[in-house]
Design an enzyme around this catalytic site. Structure first.
Site, PDB file in Angstrom:
ATOM      1  N   HIS A 125      -0.215  26.504  21.401  1.00  0.00           N
ATOM      2  CA  HIS A 125      -1.308  26.134  20.505  1.00  0.00           C
ATOM      3  C   HIS A 125      -2.378  27.223  20.457  1.00  0.00           C
ATOM      4  O   HIS A 125      -3.475  26.995  19.942  1.00  0.00           O
ATOM      5  CB  HIS A 125      -1.935  24.811  20.946  1.00  0.00           C
ATOM      6  CG  HIS A 125      -2.569  24.048  19.830  1.00  0.00           C
ATOM      7  ND1 HIS A 125      -1.839  23.418  18.846  1.00  0.00           N
ATOM      8  CD2 HIS A 125      -3.866  23.814  19.521  1.00  0.00           C
ATOM      9  CE1 HIS A 125      -2.657  22.831  17.995  1.00  0.00           C
ATOM     10  NE2 HIS A 125      -3.902  23.055  18.373  1.00  0.00           N
ATOM     11  N   ASP A 186      -9.410  16.958  21.927  1.00  0.00           N
ATOM     12  CA  ASP A 186      -9.166  16.093  20.764  1.00  0.00           C
ATOM     13  C   ASP A 186      -7.673  15.943  20.476  1.00  0.00           C
ATOM     14  O   ASP A 186      -7.252  14.953  19.887  1.00  0.00           O
ATOM     15  CB  ASP A 186      -9.866  16.670  19.529  1.00  0.00           C
ATOM     16  CG  ASP A 186     -11.375  16.532  19.613  1.00  0.00           C
ATOM     17  OD1 ASP A 186     -11.844  15.585  20.276  1.00  0.00           O
ATOM     18  OD2 ASP A 186     -12.093  17.372  19.045  1.00  0.00           O
ATOM     19  N   GLU A 297     -19.153  12.933  18.874  1.00  0.00           N
ATOM     20  CA  GLU A 297     -18.828  14.173  18.167  1.00  0.00           C
ATOM     21  C   GLU A 297     -19.430  14.109  16.763  1.00  0.00           C
ATOM     22  O   GLU A 297     -19.666  13.023  16.222  1.00  0.00           O
ATOM     23  CB  GLU A 297     -17.318  14.413  18.064  1.00  0.00           C
ATOM     24  CG  GLU A 297     -16.671  14.865  19.360  1.00  0.00           C
ATOM     25  CD  GLU A 297     -15.277  15.432  19.150  1.00  0.00           C
ATOM     26  OE1 GLU A 297     -14.876  15.627  17.977  1.00  0.00           O
ATOM     27  OE2 GLU A 297     -14.589  15.689  20.158  1.00  0.00           O
TER      28      GLU A 297
END
Length: 547
Positions: A125, A186, A297
Site C-alpha cells: 500500500h 482507516d 475525523e
C-alpha cells in the site's frame, strides 16, 4: 528521471563502516516524475546483467524454510501508488523469521562488494515505491501470516502477531476474546510491519496516540541479519528507532500489540460546516474534552453535488425536511465525522444523552445532522467496502499521488485559506481528510517526526488519477497541484512535516528530520551500516566497492 540505480564507489581498500556511512550519505540520487507533453509514464526499470547475478546465484545455496523466486516478479514492482515500478532481482517468500535473517546476514557478509539491497513488502500500500528494491530482493512479508496469533488476556491484555499479519485479521481474532487494538488506521487491510514502520493514524489517535504508541514489544531483523527482541526496557534504542523508522533500521517480524475492551456497536454521526474556523474550533474542542467521542475525523468537500443525498445510503437525517432543502453544489464544505462506542446491553438513554450533550456544544449546520448505528467491525472496515466497489469498476489500480501532511495548529487557518481558497477550488480528485491530534499522546522517542506544537493536524490529500487523462483529473495536474501545496508550506514557513515522507535529496531529508537527523544517521550506522534495508525510501544509498 533521476537515476534509481545504486551509486558506485571505486576503491581498492576495505571501507571502514563509519566511513562508509559518510560516503553513502552523499550518494542520494535526484528523482523527478516523467511528465512531458501533457502525458505521464510510470517508470519501469528492468534488472541489469552485472555482478548482481553473481550475488544472486549464492542465494540459491541458502537453506530456507521458504523459497526465492527469480522470475515473474513483476508484481513486486507495483504498489498502491502505481507511480513507479522498480523490478527486483528476486523475491523471498519466507516461512520463518530465520529465512529473513539468513538472507540479510548472507548479504551483509558479502560486504560492500555486493549491490544487493532488501525491501520488506507487506500489502503493497506504499505510494512512492518505498517497498520496492531495484535489482535487489523484495521480501514478501505476507508469507509469514501462517505464524499463529496469540491473544493474552489479563490486566494488560495484548496480542502477539507476525509483522506480515493484516490488521483486519487481528481485529477478528481479538474480538473472539472481547478485545481489540485501541488505535487503528482507516484502512485495515495493511500489515502490522507496514503501519508500525510509519505511525498508523486514524480518528482514535487523539485519545490513544498512533499505533506505534500502542506496542509493548517487537522482534526485529536488523541490517546485519541479527534477530533482536526489543521493548521500552530491552534494546530500547532499536525499539524506538524501528517505530516510525521507515524500515531503515530493521524489518519487523513480530509485534506485541496493546489491547482494550472492544465495543459491539457504534453510533456514527456526520455534520457539515460552511466556515473552516468554526469547523476547526469544534474539532479542537472535541479532542481536548475529557468525555468526548471515541473517534473524530474531518473532511473537506469541494463542489460535491448532492452530498447529503450520498450520505442517505448509510445514514438517516435527523430532520429529513430540512436536509432536503440543503444544497452543496458549488460550495466548499467541511464535514465532521464522530463515533461513540456502545454495547447493546448498556442503557440506551444514557448513551443518547451523552451524544446529545456533546452535539449541543458544537456549531454545525443544524439541517445536516445525519446518524447511523452499525457494528464495530462494520465501522472499522468501512473503507474496504469502497475498495470492493472501485475494484469492480476497474478504478482501484490507478495512480494514487497521495500527499499526507502534519500541520501545526497555529498555522492551520493560514494553510486552509490558501489551499482550499486558492489552490483547490473546483475539485479534489479524491477525499481530503483533516483532523487534529494531541502531541501529548505521541511518544517523542520514536523516529516519527511531527510539528513542534501541542496540537497539530493530519491533512491527507487522497487523490486518484484517471489514466491517460490530460485534464484536471490527470496525474500531471495532480502532481503540479501537490507541488503548489508543498511550495506554499515552505514559502509560508508553516512548520509542516510530511507524514509518509518522500523527498529527493539529502538536504530535504535533513530538513525533514531537523535536530533528529544526526540521531537518525547514528542509528543507521548501528543497525544497518551497509544500507541494505529499505532502498525505496531514498534516504541512504548503498555504497559499493568494486575492484
Amino acid at each position: 528521471m533521476g537515476s534509481a540505480s545504486l551509486s558506485f564507489l571505486k576503491q581498492n581498500n576495505i571501507i571502514h563502516l563509519k566511513i562508509l556511512m559518510i560516503l553513502f550519505l552523499s550518494c542520494i540520487p535526484d528523482r523527478t516524475n516523467l511528465c512531458s507533453n501533457n502525458s505521464f509514464a510510470t517508470l519501469t526499470v528492468p534488472p541489469r546483467f552485472n555482478s548482481t547475478n553473481i550475488s544472486l546465484s549464492s542465494l540459491e545455496t541458502l537453506t530456507l524454510d521458504g523459497y526465492f523466486s527469480f522470475e515473474n516478479n513483476h508484481h513486486a514492482a507495483k504498489d498502491f501508488g502505481n507511480l513507479y515500478h522498480f523490478l527486483p532481482s528476486a523475491v523471498l517468500h519466507p516461512k520463518s523469521v530465520s529465512d529473513i535473517s539468513t538472507t540479510i546476514r548472507h548479504i551483509f557478509k558479502m560486504g560492500s562488494a555486493s549491490e544487493l539491497t532488501v525491501a520488506a513488502r507487506g500489502h503493497a500500500h506504499s505510494i512512492q515505491g518505498q517497498a520496492q528494491a531495484h535489482q535487489g530482493i523484495v521480501i514478501n512479508m505476507e508469507s509469514l501470516q501462517g505464524l499463529k496469533m496469540q491473544v493474552h488476556t489479563g490486566d494488560m491484555p495484548y496480542v502477539d502477531v507476525s509483522g506480515g499479519e493484516l490488521w483486519i485479521n487481528i481485529l477478528h481474532e481479538t474480538l473472539k476474546h472481547g478485545l481489540a487494538p485501541k488505535s487503528w488506521t482507516d484502512y485495515l487491510h495493511l500489515t502490522v510491519g507496514g503501519t508500525l514502520s510509519n505511525a498508523g493514524i486514524s480518528g482514535q489517535a487523539f485519545q490513544h496516540g498512533p499505533q506505534i504508541n500502542n506496542v509493548y514489544q517487537l522482534e526485529v531483523v536488523t541490517g546485519k541479519g541479527e534477530v533482536v527482541t526489543c521493548s521500552e526496557k530491552q534494546n530500547a534504542d532499536l525499539f524506538y528507532a524501528v517505530l516510525g523508522g521507515l524500515g531503515q533500521f530493521g524489518i519487523i517480524t513480530r509485534a506485541r500489540i496493546s489491547l482494550g475492551p472492544a465495543p459491539k456497536m457504534v453510533k456514527w454521526i456526520r455534520v457539515l460546516y460552511s466556515e473552516f474556523s468554526t469547523f476547526s474550533k469544534d474539532q479542537e474542542h472535541l479532542i481536548s474534552s475529557e468525555n468526548s467521542f471515541d473517534y473524530v475525523e474531518g473532511f473537506v468537500n469541494i463542489n460535491r453535488t448532492g452530498l447529503l443525498n450520498n450520505w442517505r445510503s448509510s445514514f438517516s437525517p435527523k430532520d429529513p425536511l430540512q436536509a432536503n432543502e440543503f444544497t452543496s453544489d458549488g460550495r466548499t464544505l467541511y464535514s465532521l465525522e464522530m463515533v461513540k462506542y456502545f454495547n447493546p446491553d448498556e442503557t440506551k438513554t444514557m448513551n443518547q444523552q451523552d451524544i446529545k450533550k456533546l452535539l449541543s456544544q458544537l456549531n454545525y449546520i443544524p439541517s445536516t445532522l445525519f446518524l447511523s448505528e452499525v457494528s464495530y467491525v462494520e465501522f472499522l472496515d468501512r473503507v474496504h467496502v469502497s475498495e470492493k466497489k472501485l475494484r469492480a469498476k476497474g478504478l482501484w489500480e490507478v495512480p494514487h499521488p497521495w500527499l499526507n501532511l502534519l500541520v501545526p495548529k497555529s498555522r492551520i487557518s493560514v494553510f486552509a485559506e490558501e489551499i482550499f481558497g486558492n489552490i483547490l477550488t473546483h475539485t479534489s480528485n479524491g477525499p481530503i481528510i483533516i483532523y487534529p491530534v494531541n502531541q501529548s499522546k505521541w511518544n517523542n522517542k520514536t523516529s516519527l517526526v511531527t510539528p513542534d506544537e501541542d496540537i497539530f493536524y493530519l491533512v491527507a490529500f487522497l487523490s486518484s488519477a484517471v489514466p491517460s487523462s490530460t485534464g484536471t483529473d490527470g496525474l500531471e495536474h495532480i502532481l503540479i497541484q501537490n507541488k503548489r501545496i508543498l511550495d506554499f508550506c515552505a514559502t509560508a514557513q508553516l512548520g509542516m512535516k510530511q507524514y509518509l515522507p518522500h523527498y529527493n535529496t539529502r538536504e530535504e531529508w535533513q530538513t525533514h528530520f531537523g535536530s533528529l537527523w544526526e540521531v537518525f544517521v547514528q542509528r543507521k550506522s548501528n543497525y544497518d551500516p551497509l544500507a541494505i534495508l529499505a532502498p525505496g525510501q531514498r534516504i541512504f544509498q548503498k555504497a559499493v566497492r568494486t575492484s
